[in-house]
Design an enzyme around this catalytic site. Structure first.
Site, short mmCIF file in Angstrom:
data_model
loop_
_atom_site.label_atom_id
_atom_site.label_comp_id
_atom_site.label_asym_id
_atom_site.label_seq_id
_atom_site.Cartn_x
_atom_site.Cartn_y
_atom_site.Cartn_z
N HIS A 289 38.74 6.10 15.27
CA HIS A 289 38.98 7.33 14.51
C HIS A 289 37.74 8.19 14.54
O HIS A 289 36.61 7.68 14.45
CB HIS A 289 39.36 6.98 13.06
CG HIS A 289 40.01 8.12 12.33
ND1 HIS A 289 39.28 9.16 11.78
CD2 HIS A 289 41.31 8.39 12.07
CE1 HIS A 289 40.11 10.01 11.22
NE2 HIS A 289 41.34 9.58 11.37
N ASP B 254 47.86 4.19 12.60
CA ASP B 254 49.02 4.18 13.49
C ASP B 254 49.36 2.79 14.01
O ASP B 254 50.52 2.53 14.36
CB ASP B 254 48.78 5.13 14.67
CG ASP B 254 48.68 6.58 14.24
OD1 ASP B 254 49.53 7.00 13.46
OD2 ASP B 254 47.73 7.26 14.65
#
Length: 367
Positions: free
Chosen positions: A258, A309
């Protein structure tokens, strides 16, 4: 010499009171509250109220807020059904992007007051799940189910999708995912919505642009790619070998890393817990066993943690959703965050117009 920060990395472009990411502690706060405290203690509707109004509602105001949202759930008239039917074979994100634009052009007064922005926000929040569920049914050659004003946001959506209302536990698990996906600061789609809103364009335009941004696999579309990846792996025995081969070939492994978090994505533990619970309900351990091996291998080989996710993909798959539905599920939640940012942008607006560093051919003449 101008400094160019590709992707605006590290650039602070504005202030916000809506949410805060604290990378050092892997924390995400909605209006000052850690999202991990909100999940399981509040409903998605209560979190939406918090995002839009800045504080939690008293019981009376919350009841009125939910009553208004339920009244705004659109009736599936023939025009809407014909529109959705014509796009039944399209990707659900394409359909949702298009019908939200269409919906914004119908009975949409040009009034930019704070009160009207809240009304429009409720209108889109109520409409998105109805359209997503109806398209899901049509795509699977099933008859759409109208919304039920007596049901909560998550219970109503799941019933519109599957006809039979899932157990209270499954509804709660889905509601938790809606809270986790609701808001995440100045991500790509939210920033797109703020840029469009800064021009004083209407809310439908800003939301349509945000949906387009979210579709990309480097953003919201990653949850779909995660499940396609897991289906390729197919077996826990093959998971480690698959990851090692992908890393050797320098292929992107979806669901990891991320831009903002230094360590783990703050939403992962709760989403993982939800996915594990769903695996228990479905008596299907396969996908979470693959998950665990992939996570362990990536940590060992690259010291990279999963993002939200990775658990979201198998969770939604075990709930019975088609893979191409995963990003629209993200949308029906994130509409709440987008609307909060659109309203905040308009409250203290200045058009967003960055500079660029020209690297083309120097000045020249036709003479």
């Amino acid at each position: 010499m101008q400094t160019v920060r590709k992707g605006l990395e590290g650039v602070v472009v504005d202030e916000t009171k809506i949410s805060q990411i604290i990378p050092e502690t892997s924390s995400l706060l909605y209006r000052g509250y850690p999202v991990t405290e909100l999940v399981g203690r509040l409903s998605f509707e209560e979190v939406v109220y918090l995002l839009w109004y800045g504080d939690l509602a008293n019981p009376g105001d919350q009841k009125e807020f939910e009553k208004k949202e339920r009244k705004k759930r659109p009736y599936l008239d023939q025009n809407v059904l014909t529109f959705l039917q014509s796009m039944k074979d399209s990707h659900p994100m394409d359909t949702l992007r298009t019908i939200m634009s269409y919906w914004g052009a119908i009975g949409y007064p040009w009034d930019d007051s704070r009160e009207e922005r809240l009304e429009k926000s409720l209108r889109f929040l109520a409409a998105a799940p109805v359209f997503v569920a109806a398209h899901f049914r049509l795509k699977n050659r099933l008859k759409p189910i109208p919304p039920n004003p007596k049901m909560s946001f998550s219970e109503n959506f799941l019933t519109m999708c599957f006809e039979e209302t899932p157990s209270a536990e499954v509804v709660q698990l889905f509601d938790k995912t809606m809270i986790l996906y609701a808001e995440h600061s100045f991500n790509a789609s939210t920033f797109a919505a703020r840029v469009i809103s800064s021009t004083t364009a209407d809310m439908a335009s800003a939301l349509t642009g945000a949906i387009g941004a979210l579709k990309g696999p480097l953003h919201g579309g990653a949850n779909e790619r995660v499940m396609h990846m897991m289906k390729k792996v197919d077996s826990p025995r093959a998971a480690e070998k698959w990851i090692l081969k992908a890393l050797k070939n320098r292929e992107k492994v979806m669901g990891f890393g991320h831009r903002i978090y230094k360590e783990q994505d703050s939403r992962v533990p709760v989403m993982y817990e939800c996915a594990q619970r769903m695996a228990h309900i479905e008596q299907n351990k396969k996908w979470m066993e693959i998950y665990d091996i992939m996570e362990k291998t990536m940590r060992r080989e690259k010291n990279i943690c999963p993002n939200v996710d990775l658990p979201a993909g198998p969770l939604y798959y075990m709930m019975g959703f088609d893979i191409d539905m995963f990003t629209p599920l993200f949308v029906i939640s994130r509409v709440s965050g987008w609307c909060a940012h659109i309203m905040e942008q308009r409250d203290n607006n200045r058009i967003i117009r960055p500079l660029s560093a020209y690297t083309g051919v120097e000045s020249r003449s036709l003479n």
